[in-house]
Design a protein around this motif. Structure first.
Motif, mmCIF file in Angstrom:
data_model
loop_
_atom_site.group_PDB
_atom_site.id
_atom_site.type_symbol
_atom_site.label_atom_id
_atom_site.label_comp_id
_atom_site.label_asym_id
_atom_site.label_seq_id
_atom_site.Cartn_x
_atom_site.Cartn_y
_atom_site.Cartn_z
ATOM 1 N N SER A 1 0.897 -1.158 0.000
ATOM 2 C CA SER A 1 0.000 0.000 0.000
ATOM 3 C C SER A 1 0.936 1.209 0.000
ATOM 4 O O SER A 1 2.114 1.059 0.303
ATOM 5 C CB SER A 1 -0.889 0.021 1.243
ATOM 6 N N GLN B 1 1.353 3.343 2.091
ATOM 7 C CA GLN B 1 1.313 3.836 3.467
ATOM 8 C C GLN B 1 2.428 4.840 3.788
ATOM 9 O O GLN B 1 2.174 5.945 4.232
ATOM 10 C CB GLN B 1 1.377 2.663 4.442
ATOM 11 N N LYS C 1 2.312 8.099 1.692
ATOM 12 C CA LYS C 1 1.277 9.094 2.022
ATOM 13 C C LYS C 1 1.614 9.818 3.309
ATOM 14 O O LYS C 1 1.340 11.010 3.456
ATOM 15 C CB LYS C 1 -0.124 8.499 2.025
ATOM 16 N N ARG D 1 0.098 -7.781 -2.763
ATOM 17 C CA ARG D 1 0.469 -8.591 -1.591
ATOM 18 C C ARG D 1 0.530 -10.049 -2.002
ATOM 19 O O ARG D 1 -0.409 -10.560 -2.616
ATOM 20 C CB ARG D 1 -0.556 -8.407 -0.457
ATOM 21 N N GLN E 1 -6.962 0.225 -3.926
ATOM 22 C CA GLN E 1 -7.452 0.908 -2.727
ATOM 23 C C GLN E 1 -7.711 2.370 -3.029
ATOM 24 O O GLN E 1 -6.991 2.976 -3.815
ATOM 25 C CB GLN E 1 -6.368 0.903 -1.642
ATOM 26 N N ASP F 1 -6.792 5.305 -1.382
ATOM 27 C CA ASP F 1 -5.857 5.624 -0.310
ATOM 28 C C ASP F 1 -6.041 7.093 0.078
ATOM 29 O O ASP F 1 -5.964 7.981 -0.784
ATOM 30 C CB ASP F 1 -4.433 5.363 -0.823
ATOM 31 N N HIS G 1 -2.759 -3.540 13.208
ATOM 32 C CA HIS G 1 -3.061 -2.802 11.969
ATOM 33 C C HIS G 1 -1.746 -2.637 11.213
ATOM 34 O O HIS G 1 -1.442 -3.396 10.334
ATOM 35 C CB HIS G 1 -3.742 -1.477 12.296
ATOM 36 N N HIS G 2 -0.975 -1.649 11.529
ATOM 37 C CA HIS G 2 0.411 -1.601 11.063
ATOM 38 C C HIS G 2 1.231 -0.764 12.023
ATOM 39 O O HIS G 2 0.677 -0.109 12.906
ATOM 40 C CB HIS G 2 0.556 -1.150 9.608
ATOM 41 N N SER H 1 -9.446 -0.125 6.158
ATOM 42 C CA SER H 1 -8.831 0.099 7.467
ATOM 43 C C SER H 1 -8.116 1.433 7.455
ATOM 44 O O SER H 1 -7.686 1.904 6.407
ATOM 45 C CB SER H 1 -7.731 -0.924 7.731
ATOM 46 N N GLY H 2 -7.935 1.961 8.621
ATOM 47 C CA GLY H 2 -7.154 3.192 8.712
ATOM 48 C C GLY H 2 -6.745 3.426 10.145
ATOM 49 O O GLY H 2 -7.071 2.639 11.040
ATOM 50 N N SER H 3 -6.034 4.522 10.348
ATOM 51 C CA SER H 3 -5.622 4.854 11.715
ATOM 52 C C SER H 3 -5.116 6.282 11.782
ATOM 53 O O SER H 3 -4.797 6.892 10.757
ATOM 54 C CB SER H 3 -4.523 3.890 12.197
ATOM 55 N N ARG I 1 -1.873 8.218 12.857
ATOM 56 C CA ARG I 1 -0.505 7.684 12.771
ATOM 57 C C ARG I 1 0.411 8.236 13.853
ATOM 58 O O ARG I 1 0.193 9.336 14.361
ATOM 59 C CB ARG I 1 0.120 8.027 11.402
ATOM 60 N N GLY J 1 -5.387 8.529 8.334
ATOM 61 C CA GLY J 1 -6.035 8.238 7.054
ATOM 62 C C GLY J 1 -6.786 6.934 7.073
ATOM 63 O O GLY J 1 -6.997 6.325 8.133
ATOM 64 N N ILE J 2 -7.155 6.519 5.898
ATOM 65 C CA ILE J 2 -7.924 5.287 5.739
ATOM 66 C C ILE J 2 -7.736 4.813 4.297
ATOM 67 O O ILE J 2 -7.328 5.606 3.435
ATOM 68 C CB ILE J 2 -9.417 5.516 6.068
ATOM 69 N N ALA J 3 -8.010 3.545 4.051
ATOM 70 C CA ALA J 3 -7.878 3.040 2.683
ATOM 71 C C ALA J 3 -8.963 2.006 2.375
ATOM 72 O O ALA J 3 -8.730 0.811 2.521
ATOM 73 C CB ALA J 3 -6.484 2.440 2.479
#
Ligand code: ASP
Length: 598
Positions: free
Chosen positions: A197, A199, A202, A221, A235, A237, A458-459, A495-497, A499, A540-542
């Motif tokens: 992604s 990630q 961004k 993936r 996605q 993004d 999540h990551h 999903s998102g978060s 950061r 953010g979110i994707a």
């Protein structure tokens, strides 16, 4: 252009017009001297009528025309004779009387019918995907995909987001799924990784000060595939600076709401989208992807059986585990085989089975009695337990109660799956309803038995709850994070978060994930450095485009909404990818293939 009009766009207003159409023969019918052809182009179908004698082609040439030949025809639009209209076609009240035909190309007999909705073998469809895409269902799915992406771009543009492309050739990441790797010719022995992604990019764009970014991003993936996974997928993004969790959730809800209303207003859903914490979701629905289109909540029944004589329940409680269950309204009407399915679900997931209690029609909620139930527990459960049970589960006569207990994760999995199965059996799902919700407060870490270490749920860029940071050291499973999922109809849509934007905190998390400091500083140098140059708070979110399109197209497999998908073994049957590589390319890359078994 070789045509003046589109087949599917002709209507009564075109009557008497001379038009040139171009497209494929979808179907032909001969009526002695008269040939009727359904001519198809990307806009739809129109009937054309060929009076064999007054044409540039002779009768034999016309008779040779077959399905999927490409024709360019000139003719006059006329109203169909009374009684010959076809109400199942949008253009069913008109037709085109042909004056001139050019055969632009011929076609072999297709390997499957293009003009019928029938079940076609998967491998055939994939091998001839360009023909599969001619079928009207596929054409409309791919058009729907375009409409959705077009809508998203406009919506986010109006919200002052800017679309930025990020690199496809990246550095390999030590976390997350398996990377697809690309060998470098210029740097022999080194590899790029395709993005899982965008990630990190961004987040770097936030450090650059763009504040509102989006991208329709292709992600890669190397995972085992299922119906909702592809090795490459798309996605939406999104990343924003100076936001809190609620800002991202609100933006996502606004986008999804406006999109569904525009794309298919027949879908019903509720605003605001319910927000359910991860812990509550697991407790009530047995999963972090709850299908909230139906109720069937899971309830804790442990207290009811505190003094039970039911041995198996005693054992569960003695080992400090819980007993939980659900009640299926009118579930007593399910037959033996259907009830057996619930038991099979439990067994397949690794339990010994699931306990069931049928409340017969004679069962009275006011004076519950075990003589009015059918269950293997009949002789062991007492009336007081029954009373508490039906009060807790809000059950009544005719309902079916299912009870499971023991290991928490397993019980949740079983009851979660049973809940979904019951809803489908009892026909509780309205296919025109979208059950949107957000799941929040995901745990920051989960323990990986296979790797014997803590991993990021999540990551690793996800912001932990600041109030939980002190738990990172000794109680990592209790650390909550600002990660959230958009869920719809029991599927994770995105999903998102919020950061991490400070290098010290990122280093602390990396350490917990098992990196030694020097390693972490090396592998994530670019992020750690960037965070030291005034990185703003951001999040953010994707959402997955393939899943959104599938959902709005009411498809269960995302391959139905991807023009050229891979099979479940990540192969492209149309082109033959992946393929062996010519030795000369390997030589250029200075690579030698040495296949081993593991
Ligand atoms: N990059 C994340 C993912 O692909 C989504 C996000 O956190 O924005 O799951």
């Amino acid at each position: 252009m070789l045509k003046t009009n589109m087949c599917g766009k002709l209507n009564i207003k075109n009557i008497d017009e001379n038009v040139i159409l171009a497209g494929w023969v979808s179907r032909r019918r001969d009526h002695g001297g008269l040939t009727f052809i359904d001519l198809r182009d990307s806009s739809g179908i129109i009937q054309i009528v060929i009076k064999n004698q007054d044409l540039n082609l002779n009768e034999d040439e016309i008779n040779r025309i077959r399905n999927e030949w490409v024709l360019i025809v000139e003719g006059r639009v006329v109203i169909r004779q009374k009684g010959t209209e076809n109400s199942s076609m949008l253009t069913g009240n008109i037709e085109v009387q042909v004056k001139n035909i050019t055969i632009a190309n011929q076609s072999k007999t297709p390997p499957f019918p293009i003009n019928e909705e029938i079940n076609i073998e998967e491998t055939n469809r994939m091998q001839y995907r360009y023909l599969d895409l001619r079928r009207s269902k596929m054409l409309s799915n791919i058009k729907l995909r375009h409409e959705i992406i077009h809508f998203i771009r406009n919506f986010l543009h109006d919200e002052e987001f800017i679309e930025i492309e990020t690199p496809i050739l990246n550095v390999a990441t030590p976390e997350g799924a398996r990377d697809y790797l690309v060998p470098s010719r210029v740097h022999p022995g080194k590899f790029y990784a395709l993005p899982q992604s965008p990630q990190q990019w961004k987040q770097l764009l936030m450090v650059s000060g763009f504040e509102k970014y989006f991208q329709i991003a292709r992600c890669f993936r190397d995972e085992d595939l299922r119906s909702d996974r592809q090795p490459e997928f798309t996605q939406l993004d999104i990343e924003m600076s100076f936001v809190e969790q609620d800002d991202i959730l609100q933006l996502t809800e606004n986008l999804m709401t406006a999109m569904v209303k525009k794309i298919n207003p027949a879908f019903q859903f509720k605003n605001p989208f319910p927000v359910i914490t991860y812990a509550n979701s697991i407790e009530m629905y047995g999963t972090d992807k709850p299908d909230i289109r139906f109720n069937l909540p899971i309830r804790d029944l442990s207290a009811i059986f505190a003094n039970t004589s039911i041995k198996i329940f005693q054992n569960i409680l003695e080992s400090k585990n819980r007993i939980r269950g659900i009640s299926i309204p009118n579930g007593a009407s399910l037959n033996k085989k259907q009830i057996q399915v619930f038991n099979d679900i439990a067994i397949n997931l690794g339990a010994k089975g699931i306990a069931s209690i049928k409340l017969e029609d004679s069962f009275e909620s006011n004076s519950p009695s075990s003589k009015d139930i059918s269950s293997l527990l009949k002789d062991y459960i007492n009336d007081e337990e029954l009373k508490h049970l039906i009060d807790t589960l809000e059950s009544k006569s005719g309902d079916l109660i299912l009870i499971s207990g023991g290991d928490e994760t397993l019980t949740s999995e079983i009851l979660g799956a049973v809940r979904v199965e019951a809803a489908s059996n009892m026909k509780l799902i309205n296919e025109d309803q979208l059950g949107f919700c957000f799941v929040t407060e995901f745990p920051m870490f989960e323990f990986s038995e296979s790797e014997n270490r803590w991993t990021a749920m999540h990551h690793l860029f996800t912001m932990p709850y600041l109030s939980d940071i002190e738990l990172i050291q000794d109680n990592p499973s209790k650390v909550r994070s600002h990660a959230y999922d958009l869920v719809c109809n029991g599927q994770e849509i995105g999903s998102g978060s919020i950061r991490i934007h400070e290098s010290a905190l990122l280093l602390q998390i990396l350490e917990k994930l098992g990196f030694d400091k020097a390693d972490a500083e090396k592998q994530f140098a670019h992020m750690l450095n960037a965070f030291d140059f005034g990185a703003p708070p951001h999040g953010g979110i994707a959402p997955g485009i393939d899943r959104i399109v599938a959902m709005l197209a009411k498809e269960t497999d995302i391959r139905e909404v991807i023009a050229f998908p891979k099979t479940k073994t990540a192969a492209d049957l149309l082109t033959g990818a992946p393929s062996e590589i010519d030795q000369k390319f390997l030589d250029e890359l200075k690579l030698k293939i040495n296949l081993t078994d593991n």
